[in-house]
Design a protein around this motif. Structure first.
Motif, PDB file in Angstrom:
ATOM      1  N   THR A 192      -6.464   4.262   6.196  1.00 57.22           N
ATOM      2  CA  THR A 192      -5.631   4.173   4.997  1.00 57.22           C
ATOM      3  C   THR A 192      -4.239   4.719   5.271  1.00 57.22           C
ATOM      4  O   THR A 192      -3.231   4.171   4.795  1.00 57.22           O
ATOM      5  N   ALA A 193      -4.152   5.790   6.051  1.00 58.64           N
ATOM      6  CA  ALA A 193      -2.854   6.359   6.406  1.00 58.64           C
ATOM      7  C   ALA A 193      -2.013   5.345   7.178  1.00 58.64           C
ATOM      8  O   ALA A 193      -0.817   5.191   6.925  1.00 58.64           O
ATOM      9  N   CYS A 194      -2.641   4.638   8.110  1.00 49.52           N
ATOM     10  CA  CYS A 194      -1.919   3.623   8.894  1.00 49.52           C
ATOM     11  C   CYS A 194      -1.445   2.477   8.008  1.00 49.52           C
ATOM     12  O   CYS A 194      -0.320   1.989   8.138  1.00 49.52           O
ATOM     13  N   LEU A 195      -2.314   2.053   7.088  1.00 45.76           N
ATOM     14  CA  LEU A 195      -1.953   0.955   6.188  1.00 45.76           C
ATOM     15  C   LEU A 195      -0.826   1.378   5.247  1.00 45.76           C
ATOM     16  O   LEU A 195       0.098   0.605   4.975  1.00 45.76           O
ATOM     17  N   CYS A 196      -0.878   2.619   4.755  1.00 44.98           N
ATOM     18  CA  CYS A 196       0.206   3.141   3.908  1.00 44.98           C
ATOM     19  C   CYS A 196       1.529   3.146   4.664  1.00 44.98           C
ATOM     20  O   CYS A 196       2.559   2.702   4.140  1.00 44.98           O
ATOM     21  N   LEU A 197       1.507   3.677   5.873  1.00 44.49           N
ATOM     22  CA  LEU A 197       2.735   3.758   6.654  1.00 44.49           C
ATOM     23  C   LEU A 197       3.322   2.379   6.898  1.00 44.49           C
ATOM     24  O   LEU A 197       4.526   2.147   6.695  1.00 44.49           O
ATOM     25  N   LEU A 198       2.483   1.437   7.300  1.00 40.27           N
ATOM     26  CA  LEU A 198       2.953   0.089   7.604  1.00 40.27           C
ATOM     27  C   LEU A 198       3.517  -0.582   6.356  1.00 40.27           C
ATOM     28  O   LEU A 198       4.600  -1.176   6.392  1.00 40.27           O
ATOM     29  N   ASN A 199       2.812  -0.468   5.223  1.00 38.70           N
ATOM     30  CA  ASN A 199       3.265  -1.136   4.002  1.00 38.70           C
ATOM     31  C   ASN A 199       4.469  -0.465   3.365  1.00 38.70           C
ATOM     32  O   ASN A 199       5.258  -1.121   2.681  1.00 38.70           O
ATOM     33  N   SER A 200       4.646   0.838   3.569  1.00 47.89           N
ATOM     34  CA  SER A 200       5.792   1.512   2.965  1.00 47.89           C
ATOM     35  C   SER A 200       7.081   1.203   3.710  1.00 47.89           C
ATOM     36  O   SER A 200       8.152   1.159   3.108  1.00 47.89           O
ATOM     37  N   TYR A 201       6.983   0.954   5.021  1.00 48.62           N
ATOM     38  CA  TYR A 201       8.185   0.661   5.812  1.00 48.62           C
ATOM     39  C   TYR A 201       8.373  -0.835   6.070  1.00 48.62           C
ATOM     40  O   TYR A 201       9.499  -1.276   6.332  1.00 48.62           O
ATOM     41  N   VAL A 202       7.306  -1.599   5.998  1.00 49.13           N
ATOM     42  CA  VAL A 202       7.392  -3.051   6.212  1.00 49.13           C
ATOM     43  C   VAL A 202       6.652  -3.745   5.060  1.00 49.13           C
ATOM     44  O   VAL A 202       5.507  -4.167   5.214  1.00 49.13           O
ATOM     45  N   PRO A 203       7.267  -3.824   3.881  1.00 51.83           N
ATOM     46  CA  PRO A 203       6.605  -4.467   2.740  1.00 51.83           C
ATOM     47  C   PRO A 203       6.180  -5.891   3.086  1.00 51.83           C
ATOM     48  O   PRO A 203       6.909  -6.629   3.741  1.00 51.83           O
ATOM     49  N   GLY A 204       4.987  -6.247   2.661  1.00 52.43           N
ATOM     50  CA  GLY A 204       4.465  -7.579   2.954  1.00 52.43           C
ATOM     51  C   GLY A 204       3.618  -7.636   4.204  1.00 52.43           C
ATOM     52  O   GLY A 204       2.976  -8.656   4.476  1.00 52.43           O
ATOM     53  N   SER A 205       3.589  -6.548   4.980  1.00 56.26           N
ATOM     54  CA  SER A 205       2.779  -6.542   6.196  1.00 56.26           C
ATOM     55  C   SER A 205       1.296  -6.422   5.839  1.00 56.26           C
ATOM     56  O   SER A 205       0.926  -5.843   4.818  1.00 56.26           O
ATOM     57  N   VAL A 206       0.460  -6.980   6.680  1.00 57.69           N
ATOM     58  CA  VAL A 206      -0.987  -6.999   6.423  1.00 57.69           C
ATOM     59  C   VAL A 206      -1.749  -6.736   7.715  1.00 57.69           C
ATOM     60  O   VAL A 206      -1.193  -6.850   8.810  1.00 57.69           O
ATOM     61  N   MET A 207      -3.027  -6.392   7.560  1.00 61.53           N
ATOM     62  CA  MET A 207      -3.939  -6.286   8.694  1.00 61.53           C
ATOM     63  C   MET A 207      -5.127  -7.208   8.451  1.00 61.53           C
ATOM     64  O   MET A 207      -5.544  -7.399   7.302  1.00 61.53           O
ATOM     65  N   LEU A 208      -5.650  -7.773   9.509  1.00 57.00           N
ATOM     66  CA  LEU A 208      -6.858  -8.584   9.363  1.00 57.00           C
ATOM     67  C   LEU A 208      -8.021  -7.699   8.938  1.00 57.00           C
ATOM     68  O   LEU A 208      -8.227  -6.617   9.491  1.00 57.00           O
ATOM     69  N   GLU A 209      -8.779  -8.169   7.960  1.00 54.78           N
ATOM     70  CA  GLU A 209      -9.904  -7.375   7.489  1.00 54.78           C
ATOM     71  C   GLU A 209     -10.956  -7.224   8.594  1.00 54.78           C
ATOM     72  O   GLU A 209     -11.612  -6.181   8.704  1.00 54.78           O
ATOM     73  N   SER A 210     -11.094  -8.234   9.423  1.00 52.83           N
ATOM     74  CA  SER A 210     -12.039  -8.137  10.541  1.00 52.83           C
ATOM     75  C   SER A 210     -11.625  -7.050  11.517  1.00 52.83           C
ATOM     76  O   SER A 210     -12.459  -6.375  12.124  1.00 52.83           O
TER      77      SER A 210
END
Length: 650
Positions: A192-210
């Protein structure tokens, strides 16, 4: 809808501007075919092809305007590609083919910023009522009993609450109630920390659920405390694979800050993201987002927003740790060692490591002019430091002369590569449209520094028997400088960076200062001398007077000027906005309105019995989707007569 080819959407970080733009696309989905360009570095031809497929959607009688959201990137180049494709396909539509929304993420909005559409983070009274009514409907429609909880519709609730920070803090309360100490193992929290960091600095970024499921052996169970803060969906281009992101950029930013307060420094999260989530099978999918996170920077900033925040919060060494890890994960991505090199010479003045990583970037992409320039910049900045020591330590003269020589060589090589990039631009990315003039100006800056310390260098050179070496370095400079200074003077006198951006003030100043110092002469300002400039003056002086016999055949002269520009100047100005140098106006300075006609995205006007095609800035051409009569102001750029302020009668 107002007929504008480009609408610039400006918003404050955390205000949900990108989400508002997404909401706009969703609301207009019935009127437009909507798309989001996630990677603006894609080849223009690929983007244009995809948009035209969406425009036609395989139906010959149901064409629909495409509303394209572009989050940064070289929109000027993209527009040129659209115009070229429209002309080639001979599309004559009663509606626009594409409307581009250029959403630019900036840290603040200046009151005097050029006009655009500014997204507000405050709802109007009507919008507030609509959101309140919708919320009541959602509360009636969904309940905890059927497994759908309206209180967890965070994207909607944030907008309905006028982007309330208090709501966001309450939604993110899980970070305060969960044991978030970094010393306590919690892979769900790590992810969750990684996803927060990525989305806060790069809005619209995603990770594959797999991808997430492989990181978390028991994905759903581990993520239970944080799952309501995320959303999963199947976007276009994911091959049907579901992806995951935080529910809203404000939640991502609050989560990142809450975790920081609990001891999860941004540098620590970034390294976990690189080490544990950028695995070999997922690196390619995340590559664009990671470069945006670590490499991409706002125009006036030295480094990406994340790197600057890490530097201010944790210090320079933490930045270096993150960038070193990025180099390991992307060994064939030259921009990682390039950024590492730039950090070493700009922030730590460690020139040996700076040279090492600049050379690594060159090894990865030996034909990249920007990487060649970075190596030259290392030598230049090292020279700046050493030449200041010369008076107190004459022994450094040898090093000063060697650094100057290496800097000149590196920048000369960068110039050669920049020229080749323009000659071989076909099929390359949008960024290859930009002519890299940095090596030329950097060459002049090195010469300026040598001239500034000329007295000290000559004195020490004579005392240490190194004057012949200094003379060998200095003697060819005058001729070398004249060509480069004239070029920079011409480039910045006749054009500016596109879309209201400005060239740094020091560029033109450095060119003119260097020319003056080494030639005892001054560079001309404005419209200079030369065959092209003479042709332009002739057209301007005779445009309204071509009624005498024999005729002056202005149409042919316009074509000659255009051909001359394309052969000698076009490759340098391709990505830039050409400045009007002369105007068609009355004796009292009033601009003259000229009559013309639009056909197939082109503007024509008549001079005597000749019809002449005029140049139109690509940023305006997409507005010419409707044929018919128009009026406009006629101005003259280095390319020739150009139509400005084009207006249809209605």
């Amino acid at each position: 809808m107002e007929r504008k080819p480009v609408v610039r959407l400006k918003h404050k970080p955390g205000s949900g501007g990108t989400t508002l733009a997404m909401q706009l696309l969703w609301d207009l989905r019935k009127s437009f075919r909507c798309a989001v360009l996630v990677d603006p570095t894609l080849e223009s031809s690929l983007i244009v092809s995809a948009v035209f497929k969406l425009y036609t959607a395989g139906e010959s009688h149901n064409y629909r305007t495409v509303l394209l959201l572009v989050q940064g990137g070289n929109v000027n180049t993209l527009q040129k590609s659209f115009v070229a494709e429209l002309s080639e396909r001979k599309i004559d539509s009663v509606k626009p083919v594409v409307v581009i929304l250029n959403c630019v993420r900036i840290t603040h909005i200046n009151a005097g910023h050029p006009a655009g559409v500014k997204l507000s983070d405050t709802l109007t009274d009507n919008e507030r009522k609509e959101f309140d009514d919708k919320k009541e409907w959602l509360n009636r429609q969904y309940t905890e009993e059927n497994g759908i909880i309206p209180t967890e519709f965070h994207g909607f609730n944030i907008m309905q609450s006028n982007f309330s920070k208090d709501y966001v803090k309450r939604a993110c309360d899980v970070f305060n109630t969960t044991d978030c100490r970094p010393s306590v193992p919690n892979r769900g929290l790590e992810f969750t920390a990684c996803l927060c960091l990525l989305n806060s600095y790069v809005p619209g970024s995603v990770m594959l659920e797999s991808h997430c499921e492989k990181f978390l052996s028991t994905f759903e169970e581990t993520m239970i405390p944080f799952r309501h803060l995320t959303v999963s969906f199947n976007p276009n281009g994911s091959g049907g694979r579901p992806v995951l992101r935080m529910a809203h950029p404000m939640i991502a930013e609050q989560g990142t800050q809450s975790l920081h307060d609990a001891g999860w420094e941004r540098s620590k999260i970034a390294i976990i993201l690189l080490k544990k989530l950028c695995t070999e099978e997922h690196t390619l999918f995340l590559s664009t987002f990671m470069k945006a996170l670590l490499i991409h920077r706002q125009k006036t900033k030295k480094f990406s927003r994340l790197i600057l925040d890490i530097k201010n919060g944790n210090g320079k060494q933490s930045c270096l740790s993150v960038l070193h890890e990025a180099v390991k994960k992307g060994p064939q991505i030259g921009s990682y060692p390039q950024t590492l090199s730039r950090f070493y010479y700009q922030e730590t003045e460690d020139f040996l490591n700076a040279r090492k990583w600049a050379e690594r970037a060159k090894q990865i992409a030996p034909d990249n002019s920007f990487f060649a320039d970075t190596l030259g910049q290392v030598y230049k900045h090292f020279l700046y430091r050493k030449v200041c020591e010369l008076e107190s330590n004459p022994n450094t003269l040898t090093e000063v002369l060697d650094l100057a020589t290496k800097a000149f060589e590196a920048f000369e090589h960068g110039e050669i590569l920049a020229g080749k990039e323009q000659e071989n631009r076909d099929g390359l990315s949008q960024q290859s449209e930009i002519f890299n003039y940095r090596p030329k100006i950097a060459y002049l800056q090195v010469a300026n520094k040598l001239f500034e310390y000329k007295g000290v260098i000559e004195s020490v050179a004579k005392r240490t028997n190194q004057y012949p070496k200094y003379e060998n370095l200095k003697s060819p400079l005058s001729n070398q400088i004249q060509e480069r200074a004239r070029f920079i003077n011409m480039l910045l006198s006749y054009s500016q960076e596109s879309f209201e951006e400005e060239d740094p003030d020091y560029v033109l100043k450095a060119a003119r200062t260097c020319y003056k110092d080494y030639t005892d002469d001054a560079l001309p300002e404005g419209l200079g001398e030369g065959p092209t400039e003479d042709q332009l003056r002739f057209l301007h002086e005779n445009w309204q007077n071509d009624t005498q016999e024999p005729r002056l055949n202005l149409k042919n002269k316009v074509e000659v000027l255009k051909s001359s520009f394309n052969e000698t100047h076009e490759k340098y100005f391709r990505s830039r906005f050409l400045l009007p140098l002369l105007y068609l106006e009355t004796s009292d300075g009033t601009k003259v309105r000229v009559d013309g006609v639009v056909r197939c995205y082109k503007v024509y006007t008549s001079v005597g019995d000749e019809e002449i095609e005029l140049y139109v800035d690509p940023a305006k051409r997409l507005a010419l989707w409707k044929p018919g009569t128009v009026t406009f102001e006629l101005r003259f750029t280095i390319r020739g007569p150009t139509a400005y302020d084009i207006q249809f009668p209605d």
